[in-house]
Design a protein around this motif. Sequence first.
Motif, PDB file in Angstrom:
ATOM      1  N   LYS A   1       0.840  -1.190   0.000  1.00 49.68           N
ATOM      2  CA  LYS A   1       0.000   0.000   0.000  1.00 49.68           C
ATOM      3  C   LYS A   1       0.879   1.245   0.000  1.00 49.68           C
ATOM      4  O   LYS A   1       1.692   1.444   0.893  1.00 49.68           O
ATOM      5  CB  LYS A   1      -0.912   0.014   1.238  1.00 49.68           C
ATOM      6  N   LEU A   2       0.669   2.054  -1.022  1.00 45.48           N
ATOM      7  CA  LEU A   2       1.489   3.239  -1.196  1.00 45.48           C
ATOM      8  C   LEU A   2       1.290   4.252  -0.061  1.00 45.48           C
ATOM      9  O   LEU A   2       2.186   5.050   0.224  1.00 45.48           O
ATOM     10  CB  LEU A   2       1.141   3.881  -2.538  1.00 45.48           C
ATOM     11  N   ASP A   3       0.132   4.202   0.591  1.00 43.98           N
ATOM     12  CA  ASP A   3      -0.214   5.173   1.640  1.00 43.98           C
ATOM     13  C   ASP A   3       0.865   5.316   2.705  1.00 43.98           C
ATOM     14  O   ASP A   3       0.997   6.363   3.317  1.00 43.98           O
ATOM     15  CB  ASP A   3      -1.468   4.727   2.404  1.00 43.98           C
ATOM     16  N   TYR A   4       1.626   4.251   2.949  1.00 39.26           N
ATOM     17  CA  TYR A   4       2.537   4.241   4.081  1.00 39.26           C
ATOM     18  C   TYR A   4       3.928   4.790   3.756  1.00 39.26           C
ATOM     19  O   TYR A   4       4.808   4.832   4.619  1.00 39.26           O
ATOM     20  CB  TYR A   4       2.699   2.821   4.612  1.00 39.26           C
ATOM     21  N   PHE A   5       4.119   5.205   2.513  1.00 40.69           N
ATOM     22  CA  PHE A   5       5.475   5.551   2.096  1.00 40.69           C
ATOM     23  C   PHE A   5       5.545   6.879   1.354  1.00 40.69           C
ATOM     24  O   PHE A   5       4.690   7.185   0.515  1.00 40.69           O
ATOM     25  CB  PHE A   5       6.034   4.473   1.157  1.00 40.69           C
ATOM     26  N   ALA A   6       6.595   7.636   1.649  1.00 34.68           N
ATOM     27  CA  ALA A   6       6.946   8.744   0.764  1.00 34.68           C
ATOM     28  C   ALA A   6       7.517   8.145  -0.515  1.00 34.68           C
ATOM     29  O   ALA A   6       8.031   7.024  -0.508  1.00 34.68           O
ATOM     30  CB  ALA A   6       7.982   9.644   1.435  1.00 34.68           C
ATOM     31  N   VAL A   7       7.431   8.891  -1.597  1.00 33.46           N
ATOM     32  CA  VAL A   7       7.902   8.391  -2.887  1.00 33.46           C
ATOM     33  C   VAL A   7       8.633   9.500  -3.632  1.00 33.46           C
ATOM     34  O   VAL A   7       8.578  10.673  -3.231  1.00 33.46           O
ATOM     35  CB  VAL A   7       6.729   7.859  -3.745  1.00 33.46           C
ATOM     36  N   ALA A   8       9.279   9.121  -4.709  1.00 31.37           N
ATOM     37  CA  ALA A   8      10.064  10.107  -5.443  1.00 31.37           C
ATOM     38  C   ALA A   8      10.265   9.700  -6.897  1.00 31.37           C
ATOM     39  O   ALA A   8      10.074   8.531  -7.255  1.00 31.37           O
ATOM     40  CB  ALA A   8      11.421  10.296  -4.773  1.00 31.37           C
TER      41      ALA A   8
ATOM     42  N   LYS B   1      25.705  10.478 -17.208  1.00 34.80           N
ATOM     43  CA  LYS B   1      25.579  11.250 -15.973  1.00 34.80           C
ATOM     44  C   LYS B   1      25.086  10.369 -14.836  1.00 34.80           C
ATOM     45  O   LYS B   1      24.535   9.289 -15.057  1.00 34.80           O
ATOM     46  CB  LYS B   1      24.620  12.426 -16.173  1.00 34.80           C
ATOM     47  N   GLU B   2      25.288  10.846 -13.631  1.00 35.83           N
ATOM     48  CA  GLU B   2      24.803  10.110 -12.478  1.00 35.83           C
ATOM     49  C   GLU B   2      23.296  10.318 -12.315  1.00 35.83           C
ATOM     50  O   GLU B   2      22.733  11.321 -12.753  1.00 35.83           O
ATOM     51  CB  GLU B   2      25.526  10.575 -11.208  1.00 35.83           C
ATOM     52  N   ARG B   3      22.690   9.359 -11.635  1.00 33.61           N
ATOM     53  CA  ARG B   3      21.280   9.489 -11.312  1.00 33.61           C
ATOM     54  C   ARG B   3      21.067  10.673 -10.383  1.00 33.61           C
ATOM     55  O   ARG B   3      21.888  10.908  -9.490  1.00 33.61           O
ATOM     56  CB  ARG B   3      20.798   8.204 -10.644  1.00 33.61           C
ATOM     57  N   GLU B   4      19.982  11.396 -10.584  1.00 34.31           N
ATOM     58  CA  GLU B   4      19.682  12.543  -9.728  1.00 34.31           C
ATOM     59  C   GLU B   4      18.220  12.536  -9.320  1.00 34.31           C
ATOM     60  O   GLU B   4      17.351  12.079 -10.072  1.00 34.31           O
ATOM     61  CB  GLU B   4      20.006  13.851 -10.448  1.00 34.31           C
TER      62      GLU B   4
ATOM     63  N   VAL C   1      16.358   8.762 -18.644  1.00 28.57           N
ATOM     64  CA  VAL C   1      15.500   7.679 -18.184  1.00 28.57           C
ATOM     65  C   VAL C   1      14.988   8.082 -16.809  1.00 28.57           C
ATOM     66  O   VAL C   1      15.790   8.423 -15.923  1.00 28.57           O
ATOM     67  CB  VAL C   1      16.252   6.342 -18.116  1.00 28.57           C
ATOM     68  N   TYR C   2      13.684   8.062 -16.641  1.00 27.91           N
ATOM     69  CA  TYR C   2      13.058   8.467 -15.390  1.00 27.91           C
ATOM     70  C   TYR C   2      12.639   7.219 -14.604  1.00 27.91           C
ATOM     71  O   TYR C   2      12.058   6.280 -15.165  1.00 27.91           O
ATOM     72  CB  TYR C   2      11.842   9.350 -15.673  1.00 27.91           C
ATOM     73  N   TYR C   3      12.912   7.265 -13.307  1.00 27.75           N
ATOM     74  CA  TYR C   3      12.600   6.159 -12.415  1.00 27.75           C
ATOM     75  C   TYR C   3      11.716   6.637 -11.277  1.00 27.75           C
ATOM     76  O   TYR C   3      11.954   7.706 -10.705  1.00 27.75           O
ATOM     77  CB  TYR C   3      13.874   5.588 -11.792  1.00 27.75           C
ATOM     78  N   CYS C   4      10.724   5.847 -10.927  1.00 22.66           N
ATOM     79  CA  CYS C   4       9.982   6.120  -9.697  1.00 22.66           C
ATOM     80  C   CYS C   4      10.526   5.203  -8.605  1.00 22.66           C
ATOM     81  O   CYS C   4      11.050   4.125  -8.893  1.00 22.66           O
ATOM     82  CB  CYS C   4       8.488   5.934  -9.900  1.00 22.66           C
ATOM     83  N   ALA C   5      10.386   5.643  -7.377  1.00 19.83           N
ATOM     84  CA  ALA C   5      10.981   4.900  -6.278  1.00 19.83           C
ATOM     85  C   ALA C   5      10.201   5.097  -4.981  1.00 19.83           C
ATOM     86  O   ALA C   5       9.595   6.154  -4.764  1.00 19.83           O
ATOM     87  CB  ALA C   5      12.435   5.331  -6.072  1.00 19.83           C
ATOM     88  N   ARG C   6      10.267   4.087  -4.135  1.00 17.80           N
ATOM     89  CA  ARG C   6       9.613   4.105  -2.833  1.00 17.80           C
ATOM     90  C   ARG C   6      10.650   4.345  -1.740  1.00 17.80           C
ATOM     91  O   ARG C   6      11.687   3.676  -1.704  1.00 17.80           O
ATOM     92  CB  ARG C   6       8.924   2.760  -2.588  1.00 17.80           C
ATOM     93  N   ASN C   7      10.335   5.260  -0.840  1.00 16.77           N
ATOM     94  CA  ASN C   7      11.204   5.480   0.313  1.00 16.77           C
ATOM     95  C   ASN C   7      11.171   4.268   1.225  1.00 16.77           C
ATOM     96  O   ASN C   7      10.125   3.650   1.409  1.00 16.77           O
ATOM     97  CB  ASN C   7      10.732   6.717   1.059  1.00 16.77           C
ATOM     98  N   ARG C   8      12.312   3.925   1.810  1.00 15.59           N
ATOM     99  CA  ARG C   8      12.387   2.710   2.618  1.00 15.59           C
ATOM    100  C   ARG C   8      11.758   2.863   3.992  1.00 15.59           C
ATOM    101  O   ARG C   8      11.551   1.879   4.702  1.00 15.59           O
ATOM    102  CB  ARG C   8      13.838   2.263   2.774  1.00 15.59           C
TER     103      ARG C   8
ATOM    104  N   THR D   1      12.566  12.726   0.567  1.00 15.49           N
ATOM    105  CA  THR D   1      13.945  13.059   0.276  1.00 15.49           C
ATOM    106  C   THR D   1      14.290  12.718  -1.161  1.00 15.49           C
ATOM    107  O   THR D   1      13.688  11.816  -1.765  1.00 15.49           O
ATOM    108  CB  THR D   1      14.904  12.322   1.231  1.00 15.49           C
ATOM    109  N   LEU D   2      15.266  13.438  -1.729  1.00 15.47           N
ATOM    110  CA  LEU D   2      15.770  13.149  -3.067  1.00 15.47           C
ATOM    111  C   LEU D   2      17.061  12.329  -3.015  1.00 15.47           C
ATOM    112  O   LEU D   2      17.763  12.202  -4.016  1.00 15.47           O
ATOM    113  CB  LEU D   2      16.008  14.453  -3.837  1.00 15.47           C
ATOM    114  N   ASP D   3      17.359  11.770  -1.866  1.00 17.32           N
ATOM    115  CA  ASP D   3      18.525  10.905  -1.696  1.00 17.32           C
ATOM    116  C   ASP D   3      18.177   9.502  -2.176  1.00 17.32           C
ATOM    117  O   ASP D   3      17.338   8.832  -1.587  1.00 17.32           O
ATOM    118  CB  ASP D   3      18.931  10.879  -0.226  1.00 17.32           C
ATOM    119  N   GLY D   4      18.808   9.061  -3.221  1.00 14.17           N
ATOM    120  CA  GLY D   4      18.505   7.759  -3.792  1.00 14.17           C
ATOM    121  C   GLY D   4      18.713   6.609  -2.834  1.00 14.17           C
ATOM    122  O   GLY D   4      17.981   5.611  -2.881  1.00 14.17           O
ATOM    123  N   SER D   5      19.697   6.728  -1.949  1.00 13.19           N
ATOM    124  CA  SER D   5      19.998   5.641  -1.023  1.00 13.19           C
ATOM    125  C   SER D   5      18.893   5.440   0.005  1.00 13.19           C
ATOM    126  O   SER D   5      18.876   4.413   0.696  1.00 13.19           O
ATOM    127  CB  SER D   5      21.323   5.902  -0.308  1.00 13.19           C
TER     128      SER D   5
END
Length: 132
Positions: A28-35, A43-46, A96-103, A113-117
């Motif tokens: 469930k996406l509700d529980y997480f920040a995303v980016a 170039k590096e991922r940003e 290339v654009y990526y979506c991601a879930r905060n841990r 946060t915009l920190d990929g890690s």
Amino acid sequence: QVQLVESGGGLVQPGGSLKLSCAASGFKLDYFAVAWFRQAPGKEREGVSCITRTNDANFYAGYKHSVKGRFTISRDNAKNAFYLEMSGLKPEDTAVYYCARNRVFYGTAKYCTLDGSAHDVWGQGIQVTVSS
């Protein structure tokens, strides 16, 4: 299976618009920040934009400086999805654009946060090309 799937990329002329979507499944996406992140050739991922887990009056969205005023992140927790609306696109937005879930599970209401890690689930990526 926990996964994110992007859609909506493609080729657009400078000054044009695109809307990227990221569909979540297996959680469930509700529980997480995303980016959203992007990586251009050589170039590096940003980080591009992030949004807190809530989409009520307390939500917060962060943006990379170069996209502020042109890109808008949003989410629809009922649809288990989030989005990136891009306008005024420039050739330098090509990537290339990526979506991601905060841990962080159920983080503070105003956290993102915009920190990929800090992200643990990633989409496969989708190409956005801005060219005439």
